[in-house]
Motif scaffolding. Structure first.
Motif, short mmCIF file in Angstrom:
data_model
loop_
_atom_site.label_atom_id
_atom_site.label_comp_id
_atom_site.label_asym_id
_atom_site.label_seq_id
_atom_site.Cartn_x
_atom_site.Cartn_y
_atom_site.Cartn_z
N THR A 1 11.54 -35.90 28.97
CA THR A 1 11.13 -35.93 27.57
C THR A 1 10.12 -34.83 27.32
O THR A 1 9.38 -34.42 28.22
CB THR A 1 10.50 -37.28 27.19
OG1 THR A 1 9.35 -37.52 28.03
CG2 THR A 1 11.51 -38.42 27.37
N ALA A 2 10.09 -34.35 26.09
CA ALA A 2 9.13 -33.31 25.70
C ALA A 2 8.65 -33.61 24.29
O ALA A 2 9.45 -33.94 23.40
CB ALA A 2 9.78 -31.93 25.76
N GLU A 3 7.33 -33.51 24.08
CA GLU A 3 6.75 -33.69 22.76
C GLU A 3 5.55 -32.77 22.61
O GLU A 3 5.02 -32.24 23.60
CB GLU A 3 6.36 -35.14 22.51
CG GLU A 3 5.41 -35.72 23.53
CD GLU A 3 5.20 -37.22 23.34
OE1 GLU A 3 5.21 -37.67 22.18
OE2 GLU A 3 5.03 -37.93 24.34
N THR A 4 5.16 -32.54 21.39
CA THR A 4 4.04 -31.64 21.14
C THR A 4 2.76 -32.19 21.76
O THR A 4 2.57 -33.40 21.84
CB THR A 4 3.84 -31.44 19.63
OG1 THR A 4 3.65 -32.72 19.02
CG2 THR A 4 5.03 -30.75 19.00
N LEU B 1 2.48 -32.70 32.69
CA LEU B 1 3.68 -33.35 33.20
C LEU B 1 3.29 -34.68 33.82
O LEU B 1 2.39 -34.75 34.66
CB LEU B 1 4.36 -32.47 34.24
CG LEU B 1 5.55 -33.08 35.00
CD1 LEU B 1 6.70 -33.41 34.07
CD2 LEU B 1 6.01 -32.14 36.13
N SER B 2 3.96 -35.74 33.41
CA SER B 2 3.79 -37.04 34.04
C SER B 2 5.13 -37.45 34.66
O SER B 2 6.19 -37.15 34.11
CB SER B 2 3.34 -38.10 33.02
OG SER B 2 4.30 -38.26 32.00
N ILE B 3 5.07 -38.12 35.80
CA ILE B 3 6.28 -38.45 36.55
C ILE B 3 6.32 -39.95 36.80
O ILE B 3 5.33 -40.57 37.19
CB ILE B 3 6.33 -37.68 37.89
CG1 ILE B 3 6.34 -36.17 37.62
CG2 ILE B 3 7.57 -38.08 38.69
CD1 ILE B 3 6.36 -35.32 38.86
N SER B 4 7.50 -40.54 36.58
CA SER B 4 7.72 -41.95 36.81
C SER B 4 9.09 -42.12 37.45
O SER B 4 9.73 -41.15 37.84
CB SER B 4 7.64 -42.72 35.48
OG SER B 4 8.65 -42.26 34.59
N GLY B 5 9.54 -43.37 37.57
CA GLY B 5 10.87 -43.63 38.08
C GLY B 5 10.86 -44.00 39.55
O GLY B 5 9.88 -43.78 40.27
N PRO B 6 11.99 -44.55 40.04
CA PRO B 6 12.05 -45.04 41.42
C PRO B 6 11.88 -43.97 42.49
O PRO B 6 11.51 -44.29 43.61
CB PRO B 6 13.45 -45.68 41.49
CG PRO B 6 14.22 -45.06 40.37
CD PRO B 6 13.24 -44.80 39.29
N GLN B 7 12.14 -42.70 42.15
CA GLN B 7 11.99 -41.62 43.12
C GLN B 7 10.84 -40.69 42.76
O GLN B 7 10.74 -39.58 43.27
CB GLN B 7 13.29 -40.81 43.22
CG GLN B 7 14.50 -41.62 43.69
CD GLN B 7 14.37 -42.05 45.15
OE1 GLN B 7 13.66 -41.41 45.94
NE2 GLN B 7 15.06 -43.11 45.51
N ARG C 1 3.76 -32.00 26.09
CA ARG C 1 3.62 -33.13 27.01
C ARG C 1 5.01 -33.45 27.53
O ARG C 1 5.89 -33.86 26.76
CB ARG C 1 3.00 -34.34 26.31
CG ARG C 1 1.53 -34.20 26.02
CD ARG C 1 0.83 -35.56 25.85
NE ARG C 1 1.46 -36.34 24.80
CZ ARG C 1 1.11 -36.29 23.51
NH1 ARG C 1 0.12 -35.48 23.13
NH2 ARG C 1 1.71 -37.04 22.62
N LEU C 2 5.19 -33.27 28.83
CA LEU C 2 6.48 -33.49 29.47
C LEU C 2 6.44 -34.76 30.29
O LEU C 2 5.45 -35.05 30.97
CB LEU C 2 6.84 -32.30 30.37
CG LEU C 2 6.89 -30.93 29.69
CD1 LEU C 2 7.08 -29.82 30.73
CD2 LEU C 2 8.02 -30.88 28.66
N GLY C 3 7.51 -35.52 30.24
CA GLY C 3 7.64 -36.72 31.05
C GLY C 3 8.93 -36.67 31.83
O GLY C 3 9.98 -36.30 31.29
N LEU C 4 8.86 -37.01 33.11
CA LEU C 4 10.03 -36.94 33.97
C LEU C 4 10.24 -38.27 34.67
O LEU C 4 9.36 -38.73 35.41
CB LEU C 4 9.85 -35.82 35.01
CG LEU C 4 10.99 -35.62 36.01
CD1 LEU C 4 12.28 -35.24 35.32
CD2 LEU C 4 10.60 -34.54 37.04
#
Length: 293
Positions: free
Chosen positions: A41-44, A50-56, A86-89
């Motif tokens: 995801t990307a937003e202004t 960069l924030s990172i989430s998820g099982p891996q 603001r990037l989210g992965l």
């Protein structure tokens, strides 16, 4: 908020040669993309984060070494805009899995920021930036059936290709691509076979041609991570798979099945025997033939 899917990249075939003078290996690979992968995801925002989430996501750095951040910085510099987003992965693809996870994430970032920053650049321009960061990124920008050559940066889109039902299996082992290529260079020249289309483009004809081709990195990858041999053996054991192969430099392997029922039965058995393995049912979307009006 802009959302981009970062699908897992799967090498159905992979021919490679010894290292070139520039330090890269020449490759020739038929590549498809799964309907499963990471999400970006990307937003202004003020500055670039960069924030990172998820099982891996636990072992993935969110600093400037991440390919997503590198891609964002390079795009901003090339476009002459401020690197602000603001990037989210959300990570589902394991690191070092031979599925191009980092490259898929970087490609998704380039597509997302191209929209967020209203650049309206074509994929060909984004691919030029991506190729400076990683050889797989241009392919991941398109995320559709294609053939990679050169060091991987040369792309030829495939105009017609069948869809496949498949299973991705990773034994929980991260394999460093550099170590696999080093092991490849230490081996005598192999006798692998590249992909050649000898029949039609129907599913069974393409499968026959895929089975005649190889992944040249399989033997060196198995030397680096012997677990891969066990995965390949188990996928081929009951004879229900129509194609069994390792993807990229490993350790993920895949099997293609006639239908989802056969695949899901194989997945259930593997999960029961190996609860620590990643066993992921997927589809490899194809490219339907264009019927003239």
């Amino acid at each position: 908020m802009i959302r981009e899917f970062a699908p897992a990249k799967v090498n159905l075939t992979l021919r490679t040669g010894k290292v070139r003078e520039d330090g890269y290996h020449p490759v020739d690979s038929i590549v498809v993309f799964a309907d499963w992968g990471d999400a970006l995801t990307a937003e202004t925002g003020d500055g670039l984060s960069l924030s990172i989430s998820g099982p891996q996501g636990g072992a993935i750095p969110a600093d400037e070494t991440n390919l997503v951040m590198r891609a964002a910085r390079m795009l901003a510099e090339a476009a002459g805009v401020e690197a602000a987003a603001r990037l989210g992965l959300a990570k589902s693809i394991p690191a070092g899995a031979g599925l191009g996870g980092g490259s898929a994430d970087a490609a998704a970032a380039l597509r997302a920021l191209n929209r967020l920053w209203e650049l309206d650049w074509p994929l060909e321009m984004l691919a030029g930036i991506g190729a400076e960061i990683g050889s797989d990124i241009p392919a991941c920008l398109w995320s559709r059936p294609l053939r990679m050559t050169g060091r991987g940066e040369r792309i030829r889109l495939i105009d017609e290709w069948p869809a496949f039902t498949a299973l991705l299996v990773n034994p929980g082992v991260a394999v460093a691509t550099g170590k696999v290529f080093q092991a490849f260079d230490d081996l005598p020249a192999g006798t692998g076979q590249g992909f050649r289309l000898t029949g039609g483009l129907d599913r069974l004809s393409v499968l026959a041609d895929l089975n005649a081709a190889t992944n040249d990195l399989t033997a060196p990858a198995c030397a680096v991570a012997p677990n891969i041999s066990g995965v390949l053996a188990e996928l081929a054991e009951d004879g229900s798979a129509e194609l069994v192969r390792m993807s990229g430099s490993g350790a993920t392997c895949f099997a293609v099945y006639a239908d989802s029922g056969v695949r899901d039965s194989a997945a259930e058995k593997l999960r029961a025997r190996h609860p620590g393995w990643l066993v992921q049912p997927v589809e490899f979307p194809g490219v339907p033939a264009i019927n003239p009006a």
